[in-house]
Scaffold this active site. Structure first.
Site, PDB file in Angstrom:
ATOM      1  N   GLU A 160      -6.779  -2.693  -3.775  1.00  0.00           N
ATOM      2  CA  GLU A 160      -7.221  -1.310  -3.987  1.00  0.00           C
ATOM      3  C   GLU A 160      -7.084  -0.511  -2.687  1.00  0.00           C
ATOM      4  OE1 GLU A 160      -7.990   0.225  -6.863  1.00  0.00           O
ATOM      5  OE2 GLU A 160      -7.427  -1.653  -7.823  1.00  0.00           O
ATOM      6  N   SER A 201       0.810  -1.222   0.000  1.00  0.00           N
ATOM      7  CA  SER A 201       0.000   0.000   0.000  1.00  0.00           C
ATOM      8  C   SER A 201       0.843   1.271   0.000  1.00  0.00           C
ATOM      9  CB  SER A 201      -0.922   0.004   1.235  1.00  0.00           C
ATOM     10  OG  SER A 201      -1.837  -1.064   1.177  1.00  0.00           O
TER      11      SER A 201
END
Length: 696
Positions: A445, A165
Site C-alpha cells: 500500500e 510503487s
C-alpha cells in the site's frame, strides 16, 4: 513560572515537584479512557472486536501455508454470514455507506489473524472498493453483489514486478479495438507481470487490472478494467491468462499471493471502470478531468483506504503486544536486589520502564492520530468534506501516518518480544507471529520511504506558496531560525530562549514539560528542515531535467527526514488535542505525563539536531533524559490501567504469559519459599553459613 526559593537547591525543588506530581490520589478512569480510545466509531469497534474474539477466526499456528489459506478463505465466508463486510457499500445493495465505520471494523480483524484482515482487505477494501469508487452505477449493479457475497473472489492487480510503487510507469497495456469494441489486455514482458497479488494464486475469479489505456494511438495513462481470470466451475485460468504462486512468504501465509500475466486477453469496452475516463464505441476518449496528472492522482486517491486501514491495524497490533508485555512485566520477577526474600518485578526496573513505557506513549499518540485520519477519510468519502484540498490533505495525512505506524509496530513487537525473554519467542505468545505478519505492512500500500517523499513534496509546495517571492537571503534567514515572526510563528521565541539560556536544571525541566515548549521544539525542527531543503533546491525547476533530478537526489534523504519529523509532530498534536477531551482529573494528569513522555522521547531521539542547531544547550540536553526518567517513575503505577484501557480481552491478546499463567507460577513459588521459612526448613546460603560459623 515559579522561581526557586533563595538558597534552595535544584534537587530539593525537583523532589518537591515530584511529590506534588506523584500524589497518591491520582487514578485513571479506565472505562472512560477506553471509550475515548474507541473514538467516533466506538460501537462498530465493539461489534468488530466481539467478532474477532471468536475462536473460529483465530490464527492456528503450525498450519502449512495451504492449510492456512483454506482456513482463511472459510473465515471470509464467516464474515459475510455475520454481516461484517457490507458497511462501505451502497444502501441499495444492502450496505450502510459508512466509510469510517467500515475501516474501524476492518482493522480490528488483525487481532484475530493478520492474514484474515489483509485477505478481507483484498476482497472488499481493494477489489470491491475499486469497482465501487472507479466504476459507475451500472458496474455496481453488475458486479458488487457477487463481490459482497464472496460469490466472486477477486484480485487488485496493480503492482508489477518492474514497477512497485511507481504506478504511473506500469507496462501492462489495455489497447482499444474499435472493430470489436473490446480492450486487449497485454503484459509485453516479464517485468510487467502483476506481482504479489492477493487471491491470484488460487481463489481469484476476476481482477481489477490497472493498465495503460491506449486508444487511437494515444496513451491516456493508467486506468482500471474488470477482467475475468478463472472459470468459476473448474477454477482454471481463462485463455490468455496465466500466473504463478508466490508460495511461502515471510508472513501472511493465509493469503494466496501470486503473479498474473495476460497474453492479448480481450474484455468488452464496458468493462472499463470509467468514472474518470471513458472510451466511446469509435475509440474516442473523454474524461471529466482534463489534466492527465490530476486524473491519475484522483483515481489513486479513491483507493487511499488501504493506507488508512494499515495505520489502524498496525496500531491495534501494537496494543496487543504492549498489553501482553506490560502484564507480563508486572508479574514476572527476577533478581532480589532490594530484599532477601522477594525478587523484583520486571516493570520496577528503570531500564524495563525505558523499554516499554515510551512505546506505550507512542501507541497512544498513534491511536489519537489515527482517529483524526479516520475522521478525515470519512469526511471525504461521505461527501461532507470532499473538495480537492480535502482529498489532498487526506492523501498527505495517510502518507505521513502509515509509515510511522507500521515502522513503530515492528519496533514495538520486537522490543516487547525481547522484554519477555525466551517466553516471548515461543510462538504461542504471538510476538514472533505478529511481527512476521506485519513485516510486509511497511512496503505494501505504498513503500514507506516513497510515501514520505510524497509528504515532503507537499511540504515543499506549501512552503513555496507561503514564501513565494522571498529572496534567497530571506529564505536563508528563515532556515536558520532568525526571521522574527516567521520561524517562530507561534510567538514562542521567548520560551525557546528560556530553554536555551536558563541556568538551572529544575527550570529547564519545567520548561521542557510545558506544552508550548514541546510544540515549539517539534514544529521548529520541521519548519527549519523544510526551509533548508527548499533553499538547497531553489532554482532546480529551471535546470535541465538530468541536472534537476541530480539536485533533488542529492537532498532526497533530507526531504524524507523532514517528512518523518512532520509525521511525528502530527502524532504529538493529535495526542495533545485529545487531552482536551478528557474530563476526569486523574486520567487527564496521567495522560498529560504520557504525552510529555512521548514529546520528550522525540526530542531525546533527535537531540543531536537540537544541539547542533542551537535549539538546546548541552545542559538542557542532559535535562531531557533526567526528566524522562522522572516521568517513567510517575507512570509506572498506572501502566496496567493504560494498557487495560485498550479494551482487549484474553480472547484478543491470546498470550498465555499475559493472561494469568505467570502470576500463578510466581504465587506458587512465593508460597513454597514462605512455607519453608515458616517451618524453619529453608536451607541457609553458603555465605550465611560461613558467617555464622565464624561468629560462633
Amino acid at each position: 513560572m515559579t522561581e526557586l526559593a533563595p538558597g534552595a537547591t535544584d534537587s530539593a525543588a525537583d523532589l518537591a515537584e515530584d511529590a506534588t506530581e506523584s500524589a497518591d490520589d491520582v487514578r485513571v478512569d479506565v472505562a472512560a479512557l477506553g471509550d475515548q480510545l474507541l473514538g467516533t466509531w466506538a460501537e462498530t469497534r465493539r461489534v468488530a472486536r466481539a467478532l474477532a474474539g471468536n475462536a473460529e477466526l483465530h490464527k492456528l499456528e503450525g498450519l502449512t501455508h495451504h492449510e492456512h489459506r483454506e482456513r482463511v478463505f472459510g473465515q471470509l465466508k464467516y464474515l459475510v454470514d455475520h454481516k461484517a463486510v457490507h458497511r462501505a457499500f451502497p444502501k441499495e445493495l444492502g450496505g450502510d455507506e459508512d466509510h469510517g465505520g467500515n475501516i474501524a471494523g476492518f482493522e480490528e480483524l488483525v487481532t484475530a489473524d493478520p492474514s484474515l484482515q489483509i485477505k478481507a482487505g483484498v476482497q472488499w477494501g481493494l477489489f470491491g472498493a475499486a469497482v465501487l469508487h472507479l466504476g459507475t452505477e451500472e458496474h455496481h449493479a453488475k458486479w458488487l453483489p457477487g463481490i459482497m457475497s464472496l460469490e466472486v473472489p477477486g484480485c487488485f492487480a496493480m503492482t508489477e514486478i518492474g514497477h512497485g510503487s511507481d504506478v504511473a510507469s506500469i507496462a501492462t497495456t489495455a489497447t482499444y479495438d474499435p472493430e470489436t469494441e473490446e480492450f486487449v489486455i497485454h503484459t509485453p514482458f516479464k517485468a510487467a507481470w502483476k506481482e504479489f497479488i492477493g487471491n491470484a494464486a488460487k481463489d481469484g475469479l476476476a481482477a481489477v487490472v490497472f493498465a495503460q489505456l491506449i486508444t487511437k494511438g494515444v496513451n491516456h495513462g493508467v486506468h482500471a478494467l474488470y477482467v475475468p481470470l478463472r472459470d468459476p466451475d473448474t477454477k482454471d485460468f481463462l485463455p490468455g491468462v496465466g500466473g504463478q504462486d508466490d508460495g511461502v512468504k515471510g508472513g501472511l501465509n493465509g493469503i494466496d499471493n501470486g503473479r498474473l500475466h495476460f497474453d492479448h486477453v480481450r474484455v468488452p469496452r464496458t468493462n472499463l471502470l470509467n468514472r474518470y475516463g471513458s472510451v466511446a464505441a469509435d475509440g474516442t476518449y473523454s474524461s471529466p478531468i482534463a489534466s492527465p496528472g490530476r486524473r491519475f492522482f484522483t483515481m489513486l486517491g479513491t483507493l487511499v483506504q488501504g493506507r488508512v486501514s494499515l495505520d489502524g491495524a498496525a496500531t491495534a497490533a501494537s496494543k496487543l503486544a504492549l498489553s501482553a508485555a506490560i502484564h507480563y512485566a508486572s508479574e514476572r520477577r527476577q533478581f532480589n536486589a532490594s530484599s532477601e526474600t522477594a525478587e523484583e518485578v520486571l516493570l520496577d526496573y528503570q531500564r524495563h520502564q525505558r523499554r516499554l513505557l515510551p512505546r506505550l506513549a507512542t501507541v497512544y499518540a498513534m491511536n489519537f492520530a489515527h482517529e483524526q485520519l479516520l475522521e478525515k477519510f470519512d469526511g471525504v468519502f461521505s461527501g461532507r468534506a470532499d473538495t480537492d484540498k480535502d482529498r489532498q490533505d487526506l492523501e498527505t495525512l495517510a502518507a505521513a501516518l502509515k509509515p510511522l505506524a507500521t515502522w513503530n509496530a515492528l519496533d514495538i513487537l520486537q522490543e516487547c518480544r525481547e522484554a519477555c525473554g525466551g517466553a516471548g519467542f515461543i510462538m504461542e505468545n504471538r510476538f514472533a507471529s505478529l511481527r512476521a505478519d506485519l513485516d510486509i505492512y511497511v512496503t505494501f500500500e505504498g513503500d514507506n520511504n516513497v510515501l514520505l517523499q510524497l509528504v515532503a513534496k507537499r511540504l515543499l509546495n506549501d512552503y513555496a506558496k507561503e514564501f513565494r517571492g522571498m529572496g534567497v537571503g530571506a529564505l536563508a534567514k528563515f532556515a536558520l531560525g532568525q526571521a522574527a515572526g516567521v520561524a517562530y510563528k507561534t510567538g514562542l521565541g521567548a520560551v525557546a530562549q528560556f530553554v536555551r539560556d536558563s541556568g538551572r536544571a529544575q527550570r529547564a525541566a519545567l520548561a521542557l514539560r510545558d506544552e508550548d515548549t514541546q510544540r515549539l521544539l517539534l514544529a521548529d525542527r520541521v519548519q527549519t528542515m523544510v526551509a533548508q531543503t527548499a533553499q538547497a533546491l531553489h532554482g532546480a525547476n529551471s535546470l535541465p531535467q538530468a541536472e534537476a533530478a541530480a539536485r533533488f537526489n542529492a537532498h532526497q534523504n533530507e526531504l524524507i527526514e523532514a517528512a518523518y519529523a512532520h509525521a511525528e509532530l502530527l502524532q504529538w498534536e493529535a495526542f495533545t488535542e485529545a487531552l482536551a477531551g478528557v474530563e476526569d482529573p486523574g486520567t487527564k494528569k496521567v495522560l498529560t505525563w504520557l504525552r510529555d513522555l512521548f514529546g520528550l522521547t522525540l526530542i531525546e531521539k533527535h537531540l543531536s539536531w537540537y544541539l547542533m542547531n542551537g535549539r538546546l544547550s548541552m545542559q538542557r540536553g542532559r535535562t531531557v533524559g533526567e526528566y524522562i526518567n522522572r516521568l517513567l517513575a510517575r507512570l509506572r503505577p498506572h501502566a496496567l490501567d493504560l494498557v487495560d484501557a485498550f479494551g482487549y480481552g484474553p480472547e484478543h491478546v491470546r498470550a498465555p504469559i499475559a493472561t494469568g499463567g505467570e502470576a500463578e507460577r510466581q504465587d506458587e513459588a512465593a508460597e513454597y519459599y514462605a512455607a519453608l521459612r515458616a517451618a524453619g526448613a529453608e536451607p541457609r546460603r553458603e555465605k550465611q553459613a560461613r558467617t555464622a560459623k565464624a561468629k560462633g
